[in-house]
Design a protein around this motif. Structure first.
Motif, PDB file in Angstrom:
ATOM      1  N   ASP A 176       0.834  -1.206   0.000  1.00 25.48           N
ATOM      2  CA  ASP A 176       0.000   0.000   0.000  1.00 25.48           C
ATOM      3  C   ASP A 176       0.868   1.256   0.000  1.00 25.48           C
ATOM      4  O   ASP A 176       0.613   2.213  -0.735  1.00 25.48           O
ATOM      5  CB  ASP A 176      -0.928   0.021   1.222  1.00 25.48           C
ATOM      6  N   ARG A 177       1.890   1.254   0.845  1.00 22.65           N
ATOM      7  CA  ARG A 177       2.787   2.412   0.928  1.00 22.65           C
ATOM      8  C   ARG A 177       3.541   2.620  -0.378  1.00 22.65           C
ATOM      9  O   ARG A 177       3.693   3.752  -0.850  1.00 22.65           O
ATOM     10  CB  ARG A 177       3.775   2.227   2.083  1.00 22.65           C
ATOM     11  N   ALA A 178       4.014   1.523  -0.956  1.00 25.94           N
ATOM     12  CA  ALA A 178       4.766   1.619  -2.210  1.00 25.94           C
ATOM     13  C   ALA A 178       3.875   2.141  -3.334  1.00 25.94           C
ATOM     14  O   ALA A 178       4.288   2.992  -4.134  1.00 25.94           O
ATOM     15  CB  ALA A 178       5.337   0.251  -2.582  1.00 25.94           C
ATOM     16  N   ALA A 179       2.641   1.651  -3.387  1.00 27.40           N
ATOM     17  CA  ALA A 179       1.718   2.100  -4.433  1.00 27.40           C
ATOM     18  C   ALA A 179       1.443   3.593  -4.313  1.00 27.40           C
ATOM     19  O   ALA A 179       1.401   4.308  -5.325  1.00 27.40           O
ATOM     20  CB  ALA A 179       0.413   1.302  -4.355  1.00 27.40           C
ATOM     21  N   GLU A 180       1.264   4.066  -3.100  1.00 29.54           N
ATOM     22  CA  GLU A 180       0.988   5.492  -2.908  1.00 29.54           C
ATOM     23  C   GLU A 180       2.221   6.345  -3.217  1.00 29.54           C
ATOM     24  O   GLU A 180       2.104   7.436  -3.789  1.00 29.54           O
ATOM     25  CB  GLU A 180       0.518   5.754  -1.476  1.00 29.54           C
ATOM     26  N   GLU A 181       3.402   5.848  -2.865  1.00 33.53           N
ATOM     27  CA  GLU A 181       4.638   6.584  -3.178  1.00 33.53           C
ATOM     28  C   GLU A 181       4.813   6.709  -4.695  1.00 33.53           C
ATOM     29  O   GLU A 181       5.154   7.781  -5.211  1.00 33.53           O
ATOM     30  CB  GLU A 181       5.840   5.868  -2.569  1.00 33.53           C
ATOM     31  N   ILE A 182       4.542   5.622  -5.399  1.00 34.10           N
ATOM     32  CA  ILE A 182       4.652   5.642  -6.864  1.00 34.10           C
ATOM     33  C   ILE A 182       3.584   6.551  -7.466  1.00 34.10           C
ATOM     34  O   ILE A 182       3.858   7.343  -8.370  1.00 34.10           O
ATOM     35  CB  ILE A 182       4.537   4.213  -7.425  1.00 34.10           C
ATOM     36  N   ARG A 183       2.358   6.443  -6.965  1.00 37.95           N
ATOM     37  CA  ARG A 183       1.266   7.272  -7.488  1.00 37.95           C
ATOM     38  C   ARG A 183       1.589   8.757  -7.325  1.00 37.95           C
ATOM     39  O   ARG A 183       1.424   9.548  -8.263  1.00 37.95           O
ATOM     40  CB  ARG A 183      -0.043   6.960  -6.757  1.00 37.95           C
ATOM     41  N   THR A 184       2.065   9.134  -6.145  1.00 38.28           N
ATOM     42  CA  THR A 184       2.378  10.539  -5.887  1.00 38.28           C
ATOM     43  C   THR A 184       3.495  11.037  -6.796  1.00 38.28           C
ATOM     44  O   THR A 184       3.406  12.125  -7.373  1.00 38.28           O
ATOM     45  CB  THR A 184       2.782  10.731  -4.416  1.00 38.28           C
ATOM     46  N   ALA A 185       4.550  10.227  -6.937  1.00 33.69           N
ATOM     47  CA  ALA A 185       5.683  10.628  -7.779  1.00 33.69           C
ATOM     48  C   ALA A 185       5.247  10.772  -9.235  1.00 33.69           C
ATOM     49  O   ALA A 185       5.636  11.734  -9.921  1.00 33.69           O
ATOM     50  CB  ALA A 185       6.814   9.611  -7.655  1.00 33.69           C
ATOM     51  N   LEU A 186       4.439   9.831  -9.716  1.00 33.90           N
ATOM     52  CA  LEU A 186       3.996   9.878 -11.108  1.00 33.90           C
ATOM     53  C   LEU A 186       3.034  11.032 -11.334  1.00 33.90           C
ATOM     54  O   LEU A 186       3.128  11.743 -12.341  1.00 33.90           O
ATOM     55  CB  LEU A 186       3.353   8.552 -11.498  1.00 33.90           C
ATOM     56  N   ALA A 187       2.116  11.247 -10.399  1.00 33.89           N
ATOM     57  CA  ALA A 187       1.173  12.360 -10.526  1.00 33.89           C
ATOM     58  C   ALA A 187       1.907  13.693 -10.558  1.00 33.89           C
ATOM     59  O   ALA A 187       1.598  14.573 -11.382  1.00 33.89           O
ATOM     60  CB  ALA A 187       0.173  12.332  -9.375  1.00 33.89           C
ATOM     61  N   ASP A 188       2.876  13.861  -9.661  1.00 33.41           N
ATOM     62  CA  ASP A 188       3.648  15.107  -9.625  1.00 33.41           C
ATOM     63  C   ASP A 188       4.424  15.305 -10.919  1.00 33.41           C
ATOM     64  O   ASP A 188       4.501  16.426 -11.455  1.00 33.41           O
ATOM     65  CB  ASP A 188       4.609  15.106  -8.431  1.00 33.41           C
ATOM     66  N   HIS A 189       5.001  14.216 -11.432  1.00 29.69           N
ATOM     67  CA  HIS A 189       5.789  14.315 -12.663  1.00 29.69           C
ATOM     68  C   HIS A 189       4.901  14.659 -13.853  1.00 29.69           C
ATOM     69  O   HIS A 189       5.268  15.503 -14.686  1.00 29.69           O
ATOM     70  CB  HIS A 189       6.526  13.006 -12.921  1.00 29.69           C
ATOM     71  N   VAL A 190       3.737  14.029 -13.939  1.00 23.71           N
ATOM     72  CA  VAL A 190       2.821  14.307 -15.052  1.00 23.71           C
ATOM     73  C   VAL A 190       2.342  15.758 -14.998  1.00 23.71           C
ATOM     74  O   VAL A 190       2.305  16.444 -16.029  1.00 23.71           O
ATOM     75  CB  VAL A 190       1.616  13.340 -15.016  1.00 23.71           C
TER      76      VAL A 190
END
Length: 211
Positions: A176-190
């Motif tokens: 769960d933590r890893a998924a949210e970390e990836i989601r946040t990083a990708l959202a910020d990058h996009v």
């Protein structure tokens, strides 16, 4: 094939290629708005990549090309585990896997992601490179529509996300933590890439997505 398609039909740009590690396992995680996203990211990636692609796509005319290039068929729901295991095998051999963690075409704003991307990163010991794919679908365009010929398409590769080891943390919590970390990083990058390149995300989910 995808590189030729994208370069010959569109004004394609690639940015941040240096962020993709030259060797070792890598997960490319891209936002998903249009039909050509896979071709754009695959064609502009600095390393050959094996993308998880909807199994129904293999039934179309490009099926032989997808199989020949080693793309991985994904049956949503019942077949997802088989596809993830095939993708894990690619990572274990030091290869590159591409995935659209939103699970389907939409606004591409990363409001939510599936946990498969986190599972691959954790199990495969791979950094996750966020990829902003821009210009493949305009607001109001259908899910299977193609962008106007010679229009500007961008693949922007961001800095890798390296997940920290969490000894003693329950697997579900870590995922769960890893998924949210990836989601946040990708959202910020996009979001940043969209502003930097002046290409807005569509404001809608494709109107025919659920037909």
């Amino acid at each position: 094939m995808s590189r030729t398609l994208v370069r010959s039909l569109y004004s394609a740009e690639v940015h941040g290629r240096e962020h993709v590690p030259a060797t070792g396992p890598v997960v490319l995680a891209a936002n998903h708005t249009g039909y050509l996203d896979g071709a754009v990211v695959h064609g502009l990636s600095p390393r050959p990549a094996h993308f998880l692609v909807l199994a129904s796509t293999f039934e179309r005319g490009i099926g032989p090309v997808l199989r020949h290039s080693g793309q991985i068929p994904l049956v949503q729901g019942t077949g997802s585990r088989q596809a993830l295991m095939a993708a894990l095998g690619v990572l274990e051999r030091g290869g590159v896997v591409g995935i659209f963690p939103e699970g389907g075409r939409g606004r591409g704003d990363l409001a939510r992601v599936e946990k498969g991307v986190a599972w691959l990163a954790v199990q495969g010991g791979a950094p996750v490179v966020p990829v902003a794919c821009l210009g493949t679908r305009a607001t109001g365009a259908l899910a299977d529509s193609w962008p106007r010929l010679r229009s500007r398409l961008v693949a922007d590769f961001g800095a890798p996300v390296v997940l920290a080891e969490e000894d003693g943390t329950p697997g579900r919590v870590r995922l769960d933590r890893a998924a949210e970390e990836i989601r946040t990083a990708l959202a910020d990058h996009v979001t940043a890439a969209s502003a930097r390149h002046g290409i807005a995300l569509p404001t809608d989910v494709p109107p025919d997505l659920w037909d």
